[in-house]
Design a protein around this motif. Structure first.
Motif, PDB file in Angstrom:
ATOM      1  N   GLY A 142       7.686   9.970  -1.361  1.00  0.00           N
ATOM      2  CA  GLY A 142       8.045  11.040  -0.439  1.00  0.00           C
ATOM      3  C   GLY A 142       6.863  11.593   0.340  1.00  0.00           C
ATOM      4  O   GLY A 142       5.906  12.104  -0.236  1.00  0.00           O
ATOM      5  N   GLY A 143       6.953  11.494   1.669  1.00  0.00           N
ATOM      6  CA  GLY A 143       5.965  12.101   2.545  1.00  0.00           C
ATOM      7  C   GLY A 143       4.621  11.410   2.562  1.00  0.00           C
ATOM      8  O   GLY A 143       3.669  11.937   3.127  1.00  0.00           O
ATOM      9  N   TYR A 144       4.514  10.217   1.995  1.00  0.00           N
ATOM     10  CA  TYR A 144       3.201   9.594   1.848  1.00  0.00           C
ATOM     11  C   TYR A 144       2.699   8.943   3.124  1.00  0.00           C
ATOM     12  O   TYR A 144       1.497   8.700   3.273  1.00  0.00           O
ATOM     13  N   LEU A 145       3.587   8.608   4.055  1.00  0.00           N
ATOM     14  CA  LEU A 145       3.208   7.762   5.184  1.00  0.00           C
ATOM     15  C   LEU A 145       2.820   8.607   6.385  1.00  0.00           C
ATOM     16  O   LEU A 145       3.602   9.417   6.876  1.00  0.00           O
ATOM     17  N   ASP A 146       1.604   8.427   6.879  1.00  0.00           N
ATOM     18  CA  ASP A 146       1.181   9.108   8.089  1.00  0.00           C
ATOM     19  C   ASP A 146       1.997   8.619   9.275  1.00  0.00           C
ATOM     20  O   ASP A 146       2.371   7.440   9.345  1.00  0.00           O
ATOM     21  N   LEU A 147       2.228   9.520  10.223  1.00  0.00           N
ATOM     22  CA  LEU A 147       3.025   9.182  11.399  1.00  0.00           C
ATOM     23  C   LEU A 147       2.449   7.967  12.125  1.00  0.00           C
ATOM     24  O   LEU A 147       3.186   7.093  12.589  1.00  0.00           O
ATOM     25  N   ALA A 148       1.133   7.886  12.199  1.00  0.00           N
ATOM     26  CA  ALA A 148       0.488   6.793  12.923  1.00  0.00           C
ATOM     27  C   ALA A 148       0.695   5.445  12.241  1.00  0.00           C
ATOM     28  O   ALA A 148       0.519   4.395  12.875  1.00  0.00           O
ATOM     29  N   ASP A 149       1.073   5.469  10.967  1.00  0.00           N
ATOM     30  CA  ASP A 149       1.201   4.218  10.210  1.00  0.00           C
ATOM     31  C   ASP A 149       2.636   3.698  10.131  1.00  0.00           C
ATOM     32  O   ASP A 149       2.865   2.623   9.581  1.00  0.00           O
ATOM     33  N   ARG A 150       3.599   4.447  10.657  1.00  0.00           N
ATOM     34  CA  ARG A 150       4.983   4.045  10.429  1.00  0.00           C
ATOM     35  C   ARG A 150       5.304   2.701  11.078  1.00  0.00           C
ATOM     36  O   ARG A 150       6.022   1.886  10.500  1.00  0.00           O
TER      37      ARG A 150
END
Length: 453
Positions: A142-150
């Protein structure tokens, strides 16, 4: 269809319970009974549509901590529904939206390969991403992924899934090997190769990163229908140009905007029907919920038949709505709303009905058919995903009245040209087909032959 005219392609979207549907209409049926999915899919197949499309939600949207609508979350899971539809349809494609962020390549490869096998080559995957912690709370990461990495993960996810699709079964020597920042895979696929080689891949992101990902990776784009024809032409050309920049034939990237239709025996009747649809979509509670999203404050205690709030949107506080993008133009939009409400003496609900989007195409079956064709000829799109306001009967009029007009114009098929989704979309074969030479991903092969990132 004549050689001079570009063909119109159509697809069907099964909507959720939200402000885009009129669930209170007596003609509206269940959004969860399998019979509803069957009826809409069979109607679309009768209309020779390319595919039936299911969106996905991973958590119920909340407004000030309360659930107002179910959207597409409150219904059965996508892939079992599509698998069931494979048994009761023959030619229409079956595309499901599955999140690339919270799933693993081996699972996705197995699920879509199975759907492709059971449907005899009609499966497709609409790839979406998620980076918000609210959605991620339902998952281990949950919530681990940075927006830039999606989209970094999404691109790696699709590449890994395609490696699994291209691996051999059975073959004791065959391994799928992928080492990257997102995945560390060394294993064997346990499902026969898909009938299509690679099931069709759609993508729906519209940011710069999303457009690049789609242009590089996808077979089709679930696109936005922009306000003006010039914007639509520019968007269409941008996708095609990006595809060319990645060394692809731009004709192999199909652009499918989501659109809606309101029909009548005359233009005036069609426009009246469009207004009735918007009025049915915007209940008093929905009007307050949509206004609360703009104001970023809980406005549920206001009178929906009263005036707009005198105070301004609260742009500094945390987002009121969870599971939906925040409005970055709240101040300007609030001023626009006030101007419209004052000029026309509108209440909150009347205003939200006024500013809610009309159907994309409004008119008689003949004029709508011409407008659909004109947009295709003008290279604003390659096809359309129709989003009905009624479930499951919302496409009946389109199939019965608009499709014959398209056929009379010479821009729509009279039978399916092929048996697979790729064939019907006019897409080339992809990946290693079952009858192809399967010598891939062998241990010890050079890295570029094994697809190692």
């Amino acid at each position: 269809m004549t050689d001079e005219l570009r063909p119109v392609h159509l697809a069907a979207h099964f909507p959720g319970v939200n402000h885009h549907t009129v669930w209170s209409d007596p003609r509206s049926g269940s959004h969860i009974d399998f019979d509803s999915f069957v009826q809409l899919a069979r109607t679309a197949e009768r209309g020779l549509f390319d595919f039936f499309f299911l969106a996905e939600g991973l958590r119920l949207r909340e407004r000030a901590g309360r659930i107002h609508d179910l959207d597409v979350v409150g219904r059965p899971d996508t892939l079992p529904v599509l698998t069931g539809l494979a048994a009761v349809t023959d030619r229409i494609g079956l595309i499901g939206t599955i999140n690339a962020t919270f799933n693993e390549p081996a699972d996705l490869a197995r699920q879509f390969a199975t759907l492709d096998l059971l449907s005899n080559g009609r499966a497709g995957w609409n790839v979406v991403t998620s980076a918000d912690a609210f959605t991620g709370e339902n998952f281990r990461r949950g919530g681990y992924l940075d927006l830039a990495d999606r989209y970094v993960r999404a691109a790696d996810q699709v590449a890994a899934v395609r490696q699994f699709w291209d691996s051999r079964l059975p073959c004791a020597e065959d391994l799928v090997v992928r080492h990257s920042p997102q995945f560390d895979i060394r294993g064997r696929f346990d499902t026969p190769r898909p009938v299509q080689g690679h099931p069709v891949v759609l993508q729906a992101g519209d940011s710069a990163d999303g457009r690049d990902f789609g242009a590089r990776t996808a077979d089709g784009i679930f696109a936005r229908w922009w306000e003006t024809a010039e914007q639509r032409r520019d968007s269409y050309a941008d996708f095609k140009s990006r595809a060319s920049g990645f060394g692809r034939d731009p004709e192999h990237l199909k652009i499918f905007p989501g659109v809606s239709i309101a029909l009548g025996d005359s233009q005036a009747e069609a426009e009246h029907n469009d207004y009735l649809i918007r009025k049915g979509q915007i209940t008093p509670q929905t009007a307050l919920a949509l206004l609360s999203h703009v104001w970023n404050r809980d406005l549920s205690d206001l009178d929906p038949d009263g005036p707009l709030p005198s105070f301004d949107p609260d742009v500094d506080r945390p987002a009121l709505v969870q599971g939906q993008s925040r409005r970055n133009d709240a101040g300007d939009l609030a001023q626009r709303y006030r101007t419209i409400a004052e000029e026309k003496n509108l209440s909150i609900r009347e205003l939200i009905i006024e500013v809610s989007a009309s159907r994309t195409f409004v008119g008689t079956p003949r004029t709508v058919a011409r407008a659909l064709s004109d947009a295709i000829q003008d290279r604003q799109a390659d096809g359309f995903i129709l989003v009905p306001h009624l479930t499951p009967s919302g496409l009946d009029e389109v199939v019965d009245k608009v499709v014959p007009e398209l056929q009379d114009l010479g821009v729509y098929r009279t039978e399916y040209p092929g048996s697979t989704l790729r064939e019907n979309l006019g897409l080339p074969p992809a990946g290693l087909l079952p009858e192809a030479d399967p010598a891939v991903h062998r241990v010890g092969a050079p890295a570029n032959e094994r697809g190692v990132a």
